[in-house]
Design a protein around this motif. Structure first.
Motif, PDB file in Angstrom:
ATOM      1  N   ASP A   1      -5.671 -13.969   5.332  1.00 60.72           N
ATOM      2  CA  ASP A   1      -4.312 -14.349   5.713  1.00 60.72           C
ATOM      3  C   ASP A   1      -3.349 -13.658   4.763  1.00 60.72           C
ATOM      4  O   ASP A   1      -3.522 -13.710   3.532  1.00 60.72           O
ATOM      5  CB  ASP A   1      -4.128 -15.870   5.638  1.00 60.72           C
ATOM      6  N   LEU A   2      -2.344 -12.988   5.332  1.00 58.99           N
ATOM      7  CA  LEU A   2      -1.352 -12.310   4.499  1.00 58.99           C
ATOM      8  C   LEU A   2      -0.472 -13.334   3.800  1.00 58.99           C
ATOM      9  O   LEU A   2      -0.078 -14.346   4.394  1.00 58.99           O
ATOM     10  CB  LEU A   2      -0.491 -11.381   5.349  1.00 58.99           C
ATOM     11  N   ASP A   3      -0.140 -13.067   2.541  1.00 63.27           N
ATOM     12  CA  ASP A   3       0.688 -13.985   1.759  1.00 63.27           C
ATOM     13  C   ASP A   3       2.163 -13.729   2.028  1.00 63.27           C
ATOM     14  O   ASP A   3       2.615 -12.572   2.057  1.00 63.27           O
ATOM     15  CB  ASP A   3       0.411 -13.799   0.260  1.00 63.27           C
ATOM     16  N   ARG A   4       2.893 -14.804   2.265  1.00 66.75           N
ATOM     17  CA  ARG A   4       4.345 -14.747   2.453  1.00 66.75           C
ATOM     18  C   ARG A   4       4.773 -13.774   3.555  1.00 66.75           C
ATOM     19  O   ARG A   4       5.848 -13.165   3.495  1.00 66.75           O
ATOM     20  CB  ARG A   4       5.034 -14.383   1.129  1.00 66.75           C
TER      21      ARG A   4
ATOM     22  N   THR B   1     -16.633  -5.789  -0.718  1.00 70.89           N
ATOM     23  CA  THR B   1     -15.733  -5.534   0.407  1.00 70.89           C
ATOM     24  C   THR B   1     -14.421  -6.272   0.246  1.00 70.89           C
ATOM     25  O   THR B   1     -13.340  -5.727   0.512  1.00 70.89           O
ATOM     26  CB  THR B   1     -16.400  -5.943   1.735  1.00 70.89           C
ATOM     27  N   ALA B   2     -14.472  -7.524  -0.172  1.00 71.18           N
ATOM     28  CA  ALA B   2     -13.256  -8.306  -0.372  1.00 71.18           C
ATOM     29  C   ALA B   2     -12.359  -7.672  -1.415  1.00 71.18           C
ATOM     30  O   ALA B   2     -11.129  -7.602  -1.247  1.00 71.18           O
ATOM     31  CB  ALA B   2     -13.622  -9.736  -0.768  1.00 71.18           C
ATOM     32  N   GLN B   3     -12.955  -7.189  -2.498  1.00 65.40           N
ATOM     33  CA  GLN B   3     -12.155  -6.557  -3.547  1.00 65.40           C
ATOM     34  C   GLN B   3     -11.543  -5.259  -3.050  1.00 65.40           C
ATOM     35  O   GLN B   3     -10.384  -4.944  -3.350  1.00 65.40           O
ATOM     36  CB  GLN B   3     -13.028  -6.286  -4.780  1.00 65.40           C
ATOM     37  N   ARG B   4     -12.309  -4.499  -2.259  1.00 67.41           N
ATOM     38  CA  ARG B   4     -11.789  -3.260  -1.688  1.00 67.41           C
ATOM     39  C   ARG B   4     -10.589  -3.560  -0.781  1.00 67.41           C
ATOM     40  O   ARG B   4      -9.594  -2.827  -0.779  1.00 67.41           O
ATOM     41  CB  ARG B   4     -12.899  -2.558  -0.917  1.00 67.41           C
ATOM     42  N   ILE B   5     -10.708  -4.634   0.000  1.00 67.00           N
ATOM     43  CA  ILE B   5      -9.597  -5.036   0.880  1.00 67.00           C
ATOM     44  C   ILE B   5      -8.386  -5.447   0.056  1.00 67.00           C
ATOM     45  O   ILE B   5      -7.242  -5.076   0.369  1.00 67.00           O
ATOM     46  CB  ILE B   5     -10.043  -6.171   1.816  1.00 67.00           C
ATOM     47  N   MET B   6      -8.610  -6.217  -0.996  1.00 63.71           N
ATOM     48  CA  MET B   6      -7.495  -6.670  -1.843  1.00 63.71           C
ATOM     49  C   MET B   6      -6.736  -5.466  -2.398  1.00 63.71           C
ATOM     50  O   MET B   6      -5.498  -5.437  -2.385  1.00 63.71           O
ATOM     51  CB  MET B   6      -8.015  -7.527  -2.989  1.00 63.71           C
ATOM     52  N   ASP B   7      -7.491  -4.472  -2.865  1.00 62.05           N
ATOM     53  CA  ASP B   7      -6.859  -3.284  -3.452  1.00 62.05           C
ATOM     54  C   ASP B   7      -6.104  -2.497  -2.385  1.00 62.05           C
ATOM     55  O   ASP B   7      -4.990  -1.995  -2.639  1.00 62.05           O
ATOM     56  CB  ASP B   7      -7.921  -2.400  -4.114  1.00 62.05           C
ATOM     57  N   MET B   8      -6.704  -2.365  -1.200  1.00 60.69           N
ATOM     58  CA  MET B   8      -6.067  -1.592  -0.136  1.00 60.69           C
ATOM     59  C   MET B   8      -4.784  -2.272   0.345  1.00 60.69           C
ATOM     60  O   MET B   8      -3.765  -1.614   0.570  1.00 60.69           O
ATOM     61  CB  MET B   8      -7.028  -1.420   1.038  1.00 60.69           C
ATOM     62  N   ILE B   9      -4.805  -3.588   0.488  1.00 62.73           N
ATOM     63  CA  ILE B   9      -3.613  -4.318   0.936  1.00 62.73           C
ATOM     64  C   ILE B   9      -2.514  -4.242  -0.108  1.00 62.73           C
ATOM     65  O   ILE B   9      -1.322  -4.214   0.213  1.00 62.73           O
ATOM     66  CB  ILE B   9      -3.964  -5.787   1.248  1.00 62.73           C
ATOM     67  N   ALA B  10      -2.907  -4.192  -1.380  1.00 54.71           N
ATOM     68  CA  ALA B  10      -1.917  -4.188  -2.465  1.00 54.71           C
ATOM     69  C   ALA B  10      -1.163  -2.873  -2.575  1.00 54.71           C
ATOM     70  O   ALA B  10      -0.100  -2.814  -3.218  1.00 54.71           O
ATOM     71  CB  ALA B  10      -2.606  -4.505  -3.795  1.00 54.71           C
ATOM     72  N   ASP B  11      -1.688  -1.787  -1.984  1.00 51.69           N
ATOM     73  CA  ASP B  11      -0.958  -0.518  -2.018  1.00 51.69           C
ATOM     74  C   ASP B  11       0.399  -0.679  -1.346  1.00 51.69           C
ATOM     75  O   ASP B  11       0.519  -1.349  -0.314  1.00 51.69           O
ATOM     76  CB  ASP B  11      -1.754   0.567  -1.302  1.00 51.69           C
ATOM     77  N   PRO B  12       1.442  -0.079  -1.905  1.00 51.66           N
ATOM     78  CA  PRO B  12       2.789  -0.232  -1.329  1.00 51.66           C
ATOM     79  C   PRO B  12       2.835   0.221   0.132  1.00 51.66           C
ATOM     80  O   PRO B  12       2.167   1.168   0.529  1.00 51.66           O
ATOM     81  CB  PRO B  12       3.663   0.661  -2.221  1.00 51.66           C
ATOM     82  N   VAL B  13       3.634  -0.484   0.912  1.00 53.97           N
ATOM     83  CA  VAL B  13       3.847  -0.161   2.318  1.00 53.97           C
ATOM     84  C   VAL B  13       5.210   0.499   2.442  1.00 53.97           C
ATOM     85  O   VAL B  13       6.199   0.011   1.886  1.00 53.97           O
ATOM     86  CB  VAL B  13       3.784  -1.420   3.200  1.00 53.97           C
TER      87      VAL B  13
ATOM     88  N   PHE C   1       9.626  -5.607  13.270  1.00 49.47           N
ATOM     89  CA  PHE C   1       9.213  -4.978  12.021  1.00 49.47           C
ATOM     90  C   PHE C   1       7.918  -5.602  11.525  1.00 49.47           C
ATOM     91  O   PHE C   1       7.013  -4.911  11.046  1.00 49.47           O
ATOM     92  CB  PHE C   1      10.318  -5.127  10.976  1.00 49.47           C
ATOM     93  N   GLY C   2       7.828  -6.930  11.655  1.00 48.62           N
ATOM     94  CA  GLY C   2       6.598  -7.615  11.252  1.00 48.62           C
ATOM     95  C   GLY C   2       5.395  -7.140  12.040  1.00 48.62           C
ATOM     96  O   GLY C   2       4.291  -6.996  11.484  1.00 48.62           O
ATOM     97  N   ASP C   3       5.591  -6.863  13.358  1.00 52.22           N
ATOM     98  CA  ASP C   3       4.487  -6.339  14.166  1.00 52.22           C
ATOM     99  C   ASP C   3       4.019  -4.985  13.651  1.00 52.22           C
ATOM    100  O   ASP C   3       2.815  -4.694  13.619  1.00 52.22           O
ATOM    101  CB  ASP C   3       4.919  -6.230  15.623  1.00 52.22           C
ATOM    102  N   ARG C   4       4.961  -4.144  13.220  1.00 47.54           N
ATOM    103  CA  ARG C   4       4.581  -2.833  12.680  1.00 47.54           C
ATOM    104  C   ARG C   4       3.796  -2.987  11.384  1.00 47.54           C
ATOM    105  O   ARG C   4       2.860  -2.227  11.124  1.00 47.54           O
ATOM    106  CB  ARG C   4       5.837  -1.997  12.454  1.00 47.54           C
TER     107      ARG C   4
ATOM    108  N   VAL D   1      -1.461  -2.993   8.509  1.00 44.94           N
ATOM    109  CA  VAL D   1      -2.517  -3.754   7.828  1.00 44.94           C
ATOM    110  C   VAL D   1      -3.841  -3.591   8.557  1.00 44.94           C
ATOM    111  O   VAL D   1      -4.899  -3.431   7.940  1.00 44.94           O
ATOM    112  CB  VAL D   1      -2.120  -5.239   7.725  1.00 44.94           C
ATOM    113  N   ALA D   2      -3.801  -3.639   9.902  1.00 45.77           N
ATOM    114  CA  ALA D   2      -5.027  -3.494  10.683  1.00 45.77           C
ATOM    115  C   ALA D   2      -5.684  -2.148  10.398  1.00 45.77           C
ATOM    116  O   ALA D   2      -6.913  -2.055  10.259  1.00 45.77           O
ATOM    117  CB  ALA D   2      -4.712  -3.645  12.168  1.00 45.77           C
ATOM    118  N   GLN D   3      -4.871  -1.086  10.321  1.00 47.51           N
ATOM    119  CA  GLN D   3      -5.435   0.229  10.031  1.00 47.51           C
ATOM    120  C   GLN D   3      -6.056   0.277   8.641  1.00 47.51           C
ATOM    121  O   GLN D   3      -7.120   0.872   8.433  1.00 47.51           O
ATOM    122  CB  GLN D   3      -4.338   1.296  10.154  1.00 47.51           C
ATOM    123  N   ARG D   4      -5.423  -0.359   7.680  1.00 50.33           N
ATOM    124  CA  ARG D   4      -5.975  -0.382   6.321  1.00 50.33           C
ATOM    125  C   ARG D   4      -7.291  -1.159   6.277  1.00 50.33           C
ATOM    126  O   ARG D   4      -8.250  -0.743   5.610  1.00 50.33           O
ATOM    127  CB  ARG D   4      -4.970  -1.005   5.350  1.00 50.33           C
ATOM    128  N   LEU D   5      -7.327  -2.268   6.972  1.00 47.08           N
ATOM    129  CA  LEU D   5      -8.553  -3.079   6.978  1.00 47.08           C
ATOM    130  C   LEU D   5      -9.696  -2.304   7.624  1.00 47.08           C
ATOM    131  O   LEU D   5     -10.837  -2.356   7.144  1.00 47.08           O
ATOM    132  CB  LEU D   5      -8.304  -4.390   7.726  1.00 47.08           C
TER     133      LEU D   5
END
Length: 804
Positions: A415-418, A475-487, A430-433, A438-442
């Motif tokens: 679940d995405l935070d905030r 895998t979870a850590q890899r996801i955390m790092d990927m999501i944390a990259d600036p958008v 904008f939220g849909d984009r 996020v889907a592509q990163r995952l």
């Protein structure tokens, strides 16, 4: 006796056969040649013959006997006359007595041969019978009229077609018949005008159509009836063409349907050679009707599923005269079009095949729609990721494999935070984009054998194929790092984080629902503890969740059953040690749990939203109690804690105003305690709401000051009356200089803002002395009194309360 020659010149000139009869002997005196010819004798032979020898009927014998007896002397009737050869002939006979000049009497018998008339009559009757039979056997209704419109004849079909009543059939009333016919026609005026024109023009031939009120349609053909080329009447012929018109309409409709049908239609002979086809068939085959005519329909279609398609078609056509199935047609460019083909064989009366008809429907759009439906059914329309249905199928297969191989797998709930802040501030588009990004990163963090599913909103579920604890953690850590990259979207850069829960098969569940539920529970625990992390599921989490569910139910039952109550803790002035006001504190006495502390149930009430209902009850009860004390002469300010969720309700200010009005409490005797987090949530809206509350005249207190992240700029703008120092600073303020310094700073700042300062949690006299030295205005805590019941507070107020 009169001499015969005396009569001969007289009777020879007559056309009738004449006898002169002696009245005494009843013998013939004289006859003319017409009589002799009728009798087949000569005049001489007949002279002197007794009349009774020539009669052949009893009536004549009786008459001459009466004449002989003098009882009668005349007769006129048809009778039979016996001839010389013994045959009889029908004649019209008149016998008259004639008196002569000399006084003698004779009987004059005049006869006219009716043989020709009888024959003509019979021929006429036969002709009439034939005409009647012809009239009755025709399929048209016939009416024959004279020139004046008088009805001379009609057949029974005419009567049935026009529904003529029996009364008009049994008695002659031509006007009534014509009136009845006019009443049956839709346009009676036009009908009468046509009849009038036909009567004025007796030689006119006409044909028209009559529409009846019954819905039937008659074709009327009228011809003049001629005699010697002169009109003597008119014949009307009526034919019911209702069904014929319907058939013609249906044929026209069928032809129109054939031409305009969107389905391709081919008509072939018994050998399947195409005779004709509709435009849709030409479009489907990308050919022309001319090119298709004469070709074999068998060459147009093939089947990938049925190699022996034509054999199967022949067999079913011969057995059932019908074949239906899905086939393909090969176009000139080599591509194939999918078709639904219905092939029908037509047979003659003897059952021999005459033609076949093929109906072909293009299935291209249907197949595309099915593919689209399947895509919608199994994928998320926004991100294109698998949805819950596809995840269920894949995990179901993984469960079967795991049972055979004893290898487990992992379910991650993300679940995405905030994320709500992004939707609220930048809009849902904008939220849909962002979700698509996020889907592509995952997807980039997973293997081909893993499944990424979007449940909805900002929630994702991941199935890690044959993954253990270590693989799930990596895998979870890899996801955390990927999501944390600036958008970066639309020249805007921002950061995201996510919370994840992990459940392992078979340790944490043996079905997908159990695994998702437990992963969700683990994710929820991450959210509670600060977000932006992942956590494995532990059974204790479920226990805690069940405890909260039970606690929520028990609270709701407790409120209905009146098991909540308010206790009041005094707030004491540090200047005179008198009770200045009190704080209403909620207590809950459960029959099973006993006295439940607020720290146990308030958090659950906030999670479930029950805090709003509970806060409403507290406000009502506290204001009612304060009003009762005021009415009894004990005017004490009562402070009520307000939760953030309760404060954010749209009607909160009106609720407070209605409560004051209902219990008639002066507003200056009510104080609302708010936390710093409430004030920081949408500061502008909070300021507007606080100003409305202040305009009511009530007091506003900032509770637990120093534990949050208050902005002094906001603090200066808010209409506050009191600051309450959190107990965490008071506990060791008398022992630690840094805590004492913080308390001193808060007191000085509050006074600088013209606010009263209250210290919470004072338990020791050293704390009280320090607060008094630092200039604090009031305190509350066990040093003076814990929260007590209303009756006990009244007694304590009477002893230590400030005079007002």
């Amino acid at each position: 006796m009169v001499k015969a020659p005396h009569w001969s010149p007289l009777i020879e000139g007559l056309l009738e056969a004449v006898w002169v009869v002696d009245p005494l002997g009843l013998r013939i005196l004289a006859v003319n040649h017409a009589a002799a010819q009728l009798q087949q004798l000569t005049c001489e032979d007949m002279a002197g013959l007794p009349v009774v020898d020539l009669t052949a009927s009893p009536e004549d014998l009786y008459f001459w006997e009466e004449v002989a007896a003098g009882k009668t002397d005349a007769i006129h009737s048809d009778t039979l006359l016996r001839r010389a050869d013994g045959s009889t002939v029908l004649v019209e006979r008149r016998v008259s007595q004639v008196s002569l000049e000399d006084g003698s009497v004779v009987y004059l018998v005049g006869m006219q041969d009716k043989t020709l008339q009888q024959r003509t009559q019979r021929q006429l009757e036969t002709l009439l019978a034939e005409l009647r039979a012809t009239l009755e056997s025709t399929t048209d209704g016939i009416m024959v009229c004279d020139l004046d419109g008088g009805i001379r004849a009609c057949n029974r079909l005419f009567a049935r077609m026009w529904g003529l009543p029996d009364s008009l059939m049994t008695e002659r009333n031509d006007d009534a018949v014509h009136a009845h016919m006019a009443s049956c026609v839709v346009d009676a005026d036009q009908y009468q005008q046509q009849l009038s024109m036909l009567q004025r023009m007796p030689m006119m031939e006409a044909s028209d159509v009559l529409v009846l009120r019954s819905g039937r349609i008659f074709e009327r053909v009228t011809l003049p009836q001629l005699s010697r080329t002169r009109p003597i009447g008119r014949v009307y012929s009526y034919r019911d063409i209702t069904e014929r018109l319907a058939t013609e309409t249906q044929l026209k409709l069928a032809a129109k349907v054939f031409e305009s049908s969107l389905d391709a239609i081919f008509v072939t002979d018994a050998q399947h050679a195409i005779l004709t086809c509709n435009p849709a068939a030409a479009r489907l085959t990308q050919s022309t009707e001319t090119d298709l005519t004469g070709t074999s329909a068998r060459d147009l279609f093939f089947s990938r599923a049925l190699p022996d398609l034509l054999t199967d078609v022949d067999r079913r056509l011969n057995l059932h005269s019908h074949w239906e199935g899905e086939v393909f047609h090969r176009l000139a460019d080599g591509s194939a079009v999918a078709l639904l083909l219905c092939w029908v064989m037509l047979r003659d009366a003897e059952g021999k095949p005459t033609h076949t008809v093929l109906f072909a429907k293009d299935l291209t759009e249907k197949l595309q729609a099915q593919q689209r439906i399947e895509q919608l059914a199994y994928t998320d329309p926004l991100t294109g990721l698998p949805n819950r249905l596809m995840l269920t199928e894949r995990v179901g297969y993984a469960l079967q494999v795991s049972e055979r191989t004893a290898k487990g797998f992992a379910i991650l709930f993300l679940d995405l935070d905030r994320f709500k802040h992004i939707n609220d501030s930048l809009g849902h588009l904008f939220g849909d984009r962002v979700l698509v990004e996020v889907a592509q990163r995952l997807k980039g963090c997973l293997r081909q054998t893993d499944t990424l599913c979007r449940l909805g909103g900002d929630e994702f579920v991941i199935h890690l194929h044959e993954a253990d604890v270590r693989a799930a953690e990596m895998t979870a850590q890899r996801i955390m790092d990927m999501i944390a990259d600036p958008v970066e979207l639309d020249d805007m850069a921002f950061s995201l984080s996510c919370s994840m829960g992990i459940a392992l098969y078979p340790t944490d569940g043996r079905t997908l629902d159990e695994l998702i539920q437990h992963a969700d529970t683990a994710m929820y625990r991450v959210k509670e503890r600060g977000k932006a992390a992942f956590r494995f599921y532990q059974p204790q989490m479920n226990v805690d969740l069940l405890s909260r569910i039970k606690m929520d139910h028990a609270m709701r039952e407790g409120l209905r059953e009146g098991r909540f109550m308010l206790h009041y803790q005094p707030r004491v002035s540090l200047q005179n040690d008198r009770i200045h006001s009190c704080e209403a504190l909620l207590r809950w006495n459960d029959p099973k749990l006993g006295m439940v502390p607020p720290s146990t149930f308030v958090g659950v009430a906030e999670e479930t939203g029950f805090i709003v209902t509970l806060g409403h009850w507290v406000l009502q009860a506290a204001v009612q109690q304060a009003a009762e004390w005021h009415a009894a002469g004990q005017s004490c300010v009562v402070s009520v804690n307000v939760s953030g969720l309760q404060f954010q309700q749209a009607g909160f200010v009106d609720e407070v105003a209605d409560c004051l009005r209902q219990h008639r409490l002066p507003p200056q005797l009510l104080e609302l305690e708010l936390t710093e987090t409430i004030l920081l949530h949408d500061a502008e809206e909070t300021l507007e709401r606080l100003q409305r509350l202040a305009s009511l005249g009530i007091l506003i207190s900032l509770d637990d000051f120093g534990t949050g992240y208050s902005s002094l700029a906001y603090l200066r703008r808010f209409p506050l009356n009191t600051l309450k120092i959190d107990r965490s600073f008071i506990i060791s303020a008398h022992e630690r200089e840094d805590d004492a310094a913080i308390v001193a700073a808060i007191i000085q700042m509050g006074h600088a803002l013209s606010l009263q300062v209250v210290a919470e949690g004072v338990e020791f006299s050293e704390q009280q002395q320090l607060l008094k030295k630092l200039g604090c205005d009031q305190y509350q805590g066990f040093l003076f009194s814990r929260a007590i019941e209303p009756q006990a507070f009244v007694a304590l107020w009477k002893e230590c309360g400030e005079a007002r």
